[in-house]
Design a protein around this motif. Structure first.
Motif, PDB file in Angstrom:
ATOM      1  N   ARG A   5       0.846  -1.193   0.000  1.00  5.57           N
ATOM      2  CA  ARG A   5       0.000   0.000   0.000  1.00  5.57           C
ATOM      3  C   ARG A   5       0.882   1.244   0.000  1.00  5.57           C
ATOM      4  O   ARG A   5       0.625   2.197  -0.722  1.00  5.57           O
ATOM      5  CB  ARG A   5      -0.894  -0.040   1.229  1.00  5.57           C
ATOM      6  CG  ARG A   5      -1.876   1.087   1.277  1.00  5.57           C
ATOM      7  CD  ARG A   5      -2.776   0.994   2.467  1.00  5.57           C
ATOM      8  NE  ARG A   5      -3.115  -0.396   2.735  1.00  5.57           N
ATOM      9  CZ  ARG A   5      -3.914  -0.796   3.689  1.00  5.57           C
ATOM     10  NH1 ARG A   5      -4.475   0.082   4.477  1.00  5.57           N
ATOM     11  NH2 ARG A   5      -4.171  -2.066   3.882  1.00  5.57           N
ATOM     12  N   LYS A   9       1.088   4.283  -2.727  1.00  2.43           N
ATOM     13  CA  LYS A   9       0.880   5.686  -2.355  1.00  2.43           C
ATOM     14  C   LYS A   9       2.052   6.540  -2.832  1.00  2.43           C
ATOM     15  O   LYS A   9       1.853   7.625  -3.368  1.00  2.43           O
ATOM     16  CB  LYS A   9       0.709   5.829  -0.847  1.00  2.43           C
ATOM     17  CG  LYS A   9      -0.644   5.395  -0.358  1.00  2.43           C
ATOM     18  CD  LYS A   9      -0.768   5.578   1.150  1.00  2.43           C
ATOM     19  CE  LYS A   9      -2.138   5.122   1.613  1.00  2.43           C
ATOM     20  NZ  LYS A   9      -2.308   5.227   3.065  1.00  2.43           N
ATOM     21  N   GLY A  12       1.813   7.517  -6.340  1.00  2.00           N
ATOM     22  CA  GLY A  12       0.734   8.426  -6.710  1.00  2.00           C
ATOM     23  C   GLY A  12      -0.652   7.803  -6.760  1.00  2.00           C
ATOM     24  O   GLY A  12      -1.603   8.442  -7.222  1.00  2.00           O
ATOM     25  N   PHE A  13      -0.801   6.564  -6.280  1.00  2.00           N
ATOM     26  CA  PHE A  13      -2.126   5.957  -6.224  1.00  2.00           C
ATOM     27  C   PHE A  13      -2.934   6.615  -5.113  1.00  2.00           C
ATOM     28  O   PHE A  13      -2.394   7.002  -4.065  1.00  2.00           O
ATOM     29  CB  PHE A  13      -2.024   4.449  -5.941  1.00  2.00           C
ATOM     30  CG  PHE A  13      -1.702   3.615  -7.156  1.00  2.00           C
ATOM     31  CD1 PHE A  13      -2.678   2.843  -7.775  1.00  2.00           C
ATOM     32  CD2 PHE A  13      -0.413   3.591  -7.663  1.00  2.00           C
ATOM     33  CE1 PHE A  13      -2.376   2.067  -8.881  1.00  2.00           C
ATOM     34  CE2 PHE A  13      -0.094   2.812  -8.768  1.00  2.00           C
ATOM     35  CZ  PHE A  13      -1.089   2.050  -9.386  1.00  2.00           C
ATOM     36  N   THR A  14      -4.233   6.741  -5.329  1.00  2.00           N
ATOM     37  CA  THR A  14      -5.147   7.306  -4.333  1.00  2.00           C
ATOM     38  C   THR A  14      -6.349   6.378  -4.197  1.00  2.00           C
ATOM     39  O   THR A  14      -6.449   5.366  -4.878  1.00  2.00           O
ATOM     40  CB  THR A  14      -5.619   8.720  -4.741  1.00  2.00           C
ATOM     41  OG1 THR A  14      -6.299   8.632  -5.989  1.00  2.00           O
ATOM     42  CG2 THR A  14      -4.459   9.687  -4.860  1.00  2.00           C
ATOM     43  N   GLY A  15      -7.275   6.752  -3.344  1.00  2.00           N
ATOM     44  CA  GLY A  15      -8.478   5.959  -3.146  1.00  2.00           C
ATOM     45  C   GLY A  15      -8.342   5.080  -1.924  1.00  2.00           C
ATOM     46  O   GLY A  15      -8.645   5.508  -0.812  1.00  2.00           O
ATOM     47  N   PHE A  16      -7.882   3.845  -2.132  1.00  3.20           N
ATOM     48  CA  PHE A  16      -7.726   2.871  -1.055  1.00  3.20           C
ATOM     49  C   PHE A  16      -9.044   2.714  -0.293  1.00  3.20           C
ATOM     50  O   PHE A  16      -9.099   2.833   0.923  1.00  3.20           O
ATOM     51  CB  PHE A  16      -6.555   3.232  -0.135  1.00  3.20           C
ATOM     52  CG  PHE A  16      -5.238   3.262  -0.862  1.00  3.20           C
ATOM     53  CD1 PHE A  16      -4.508   2.101  -1.028  1.00  3.20           C
ATOM     54  CD2 PHE A  16      -4.761   4.441  -1.420  1.00  3.20           C
ATOM     55  CE1 PHE A  16      -3.302   2.122  -1.724  1.00  3.20           C
ATOM     56  CE2 PHE A  16      -3.559   4.464  -2.115  1.00  3.20           C
ATOM     57  CZ  PHE A  16      -2.835   3.301  -2.267  1.00  3.20           C
ATOM     58  N   ARG A  17     -10.099   2.456  -1.054  1.00  2.00           N
ATOM     59  CA  ARG A  17     -11.446   2.288  -0.502  1.00  2.00           C
ATOM     60  C   ARG A  17     -11.854   0.825  -0.563  1.00  2.00           C
ATOM     61  O   ARG A  17     -11.515   0.117  -1.519  1.00  2.00           O
ATOM     62  CB  ARG A  17     -12.459   3.097  -1.307  1.00  2.00           C
ATOM     63  CG  ARG A  17     -12.156   4.566  -1.423  1.00  2.00           C
ATOM     64  CD  ARG A  17     -12.561   5.306  -0.152  1.00  2.00           C
ATOM     65  NE  ARG A  17     -12.477   6.733  -0.326  1.00  2.00           N
ATOM     66  CZ  ARG A  17     -11.473   7.487   0.101  1.00  2.00           C
ATOM     67  NH1 ARG A  17     -10.461   6.946   0.712  1.00  2.00           N
ATOM     68  NH2 ARG A  17     -11.489   8.782  -0.078  1.00  2.00           N
ATOM     69  N   ARG A  26     -16.696   9.131  -6.833  1.00  4.00           N
ATOM     70  CA  ARG A  26     -15.450   9.743  -6.344  1.00  4.00           C
ATOM     71  C   ARG A  26     -14.223   9.242  -7.116  1.00  4.00           C
ATOM     72  O   ARG A  26     -13.106   9.675  -6.851  1.00  4.00           O
ATOM     73  CB  ARG A  26     -15.301   9.486  -4.860  1.00  4.00           C
ATOM     74  CG  ARG A  26     -16.429  10.119  -4.047  1.00  4.00           C
ATOM     75  CD  ARG A  26     -16.269   9.873  -2.582  1.00  4.00           C
ATOM     76  NE  ARG A  26     -15.131  10.583  -2.039  1.00  4.00           N
ATOM     77  CZ  ARG A  26     -15.171  11.784  -1.471  1.00  4.00           C
ATOM     78  NH1 ARG A  26     -16.310  12.401  -1.361  1.00  4.00           N
ATOM     79  NH2 ARG A  26     -14.085  12.333  -0.991  1.00  4.00           N
ATOM     80  N   ALA A 129      -7.464   0.980  -5.286  1.00  4.12           N
ATOM     81  CA  ALA A 129      -6.733   2.246  -5.403  1.00  4.12           C
ATOM     82  C   ALA A 129      -6.483   2.497  -6.885  1.00  4.12           C
ATOM     83  O   ALA A 129      -6.456   1.562  -7.679  1.00  4.12           O
ATOM     84  CB  ALA A 129      -5.416   2.172  -4.646  1.00  4.12           C
ATOM     85  N   TRP A 130      -6.295   3.740  -7.253  1.00  2.00           N
ATOM     86  CA  TRP A 130      -6.123   4.070  -8.661  1.00  2.00           C
ATOM     87  C   TRP A 130      -5.141   5.223  -8.842  1.00  2.00           C
ATOM     88  O   TRP A 130      -4.858   5.977  -7.916  1.00  2.00           O
ATOM     89  CB  TRP A 130      -7.475   4.432  -9.285  1.00  2.00           C
ATOM     90  CG  TRP A 130      -8.196   5.502  -8.524  1.00  2.00           C
ATOM     91  CD1 TRP A 130      -8.046   6.861  -8.640  1.00  2.00           C
ATOM     92  CD2 TRP A 130      -9.162   5.305  -7.487  1.00  2.00           C
ATOM     93  NE1 TRP A 130      -8.861   7.511  -7.749  1.00  2.00           N
ATOM     94  CE2 TRP A 130      -9.554   6.590  -7.040  1.00  2.00           C
ATOM     95  CE3 TRP A 130      -9.735   4.178  -6.904  1.00  2.00           C
ATOM     96  CZ2 TRP A 130     -10.506   6.757  -6.038  1.00  2.00           C
ATOM     97  CZ3 TRP A 130     -10.671   4.356  -5.900  1.00  2.00           C
ATOM     98  CH2 TRP A 130     -11.048   5.635  -5.478  1.00  2.00           C
ATOM     99  N   LYS A 131      -4.675   5.303 -10.067  1.00  2.00           N
ATOM    100  CA  LYS A 131      -3.736   6.360 -10.447  1.00  2.00           C
ATOM    101  C   LYS A 131      -4.070   6.774 -11.872  1.00  2.00           C
ATOM    102  O   LYS A 131      -4.072   5.944 -12.782  1.00  2.00           O
ATOM    103  CB  LYS A 131      -2.304   5.829 -10.380  1.00  2.00           C
ATOM    104  CG  LYS A 131      -1.248   6.818 -10.823  1.00  2.00           C
ATOM    105  CD  LYS A 131       0.135   6.178 -10.764  1.00  2.00           C
ATOM    106  CE  LYS A 131       1.214   7.109 -11.239  1.00  2.00           C
ATOM    107  NZ  LYS A 131       2.541   6.490 -11.147  1.00  2.00           N
TER     108      LYS A 131
END
Length: 169
Positions: A5, A9, A12-17, A26, A129-131
């Motif tokens: 994880r 991060k 540059g990956f975001t989300g982590f939902r 979102r 997570a996505w980028k």
């Protein structure tokens, strides 16, 4: 290296939902790469039958022994995929991830990449997570992430059954 994880991060990956609590509105509509990860302390258990939709009259379920053989001990990342713009520029991360989640709920998919995710008990607790990436970088990035994961773990992530490659390589 897309192995944890934290490294995602850092990349540059975001989300982590959690998949079960995901608000797709979102998620950006741009092209990019996405990852499915196990949450901390996750213990894999496999379902006898996949919750995923049938693809071309084929059941996506595998025997538990086959699933266990694909599991990568010590890896947070379970699947790495990409989301292109589509031929009409109406796809991207939001639509790709929504279709991925819908596939896990039994809807018929356009393809069945990542199908092993949907034979994990408590798949809804898995994180996504996505980028965002420019479309011209997608294939190269996916191939690089797969190659780096394979270099670190000796194999692809659990639900990636095919190595991504850049055309011409």
């Amino acid at each position: 290296m897309p192995a944890t994880r934290q490294t995602l991060k850092d990349e540059g990956f975001t989300g982590f939902r959690a998949l079960a609590a995901l608000d797709v509105n979102r998620i950006p509509q741009k092209p990019g790469i996405f990852a499915v990860l196990q949450p901390e302390g996750f213990e894999p258990r496999f379902l006898a039958r996949s919750t995923a939709g049938i693809f071309k009259k084929k059941d996506p379920s595998l025997p538990e022994a086959a699933l266990a053989a694909e599991w990568v001990d010590g890896a947070d990342v379970l699947y790495l995929g990409k989301a292109g713009p589509g031929s009409k520029a109406n796809r991207g991360l939001r639509r790709q991830i929504q279709e991925f989640v819908d596939f896990g709920k039994g809807k018929p998919p356009g393809h069945w990449d990542g199908r092993l995710i949907w034979q994990i008990a408590d798949a809804g607790s898995l994180l996504v997570a996505w980028k965002e990436l420019p479309v011209e970088e997608l294939n190269q990035a996916e191939a690089r992430y797969h190659a780096e994961f394979r270099e670190l773990h000796g194999r692809l992530p659990f639900a990636n059954l095919v190595q991504a490659r850049v055309k011409g390589n």
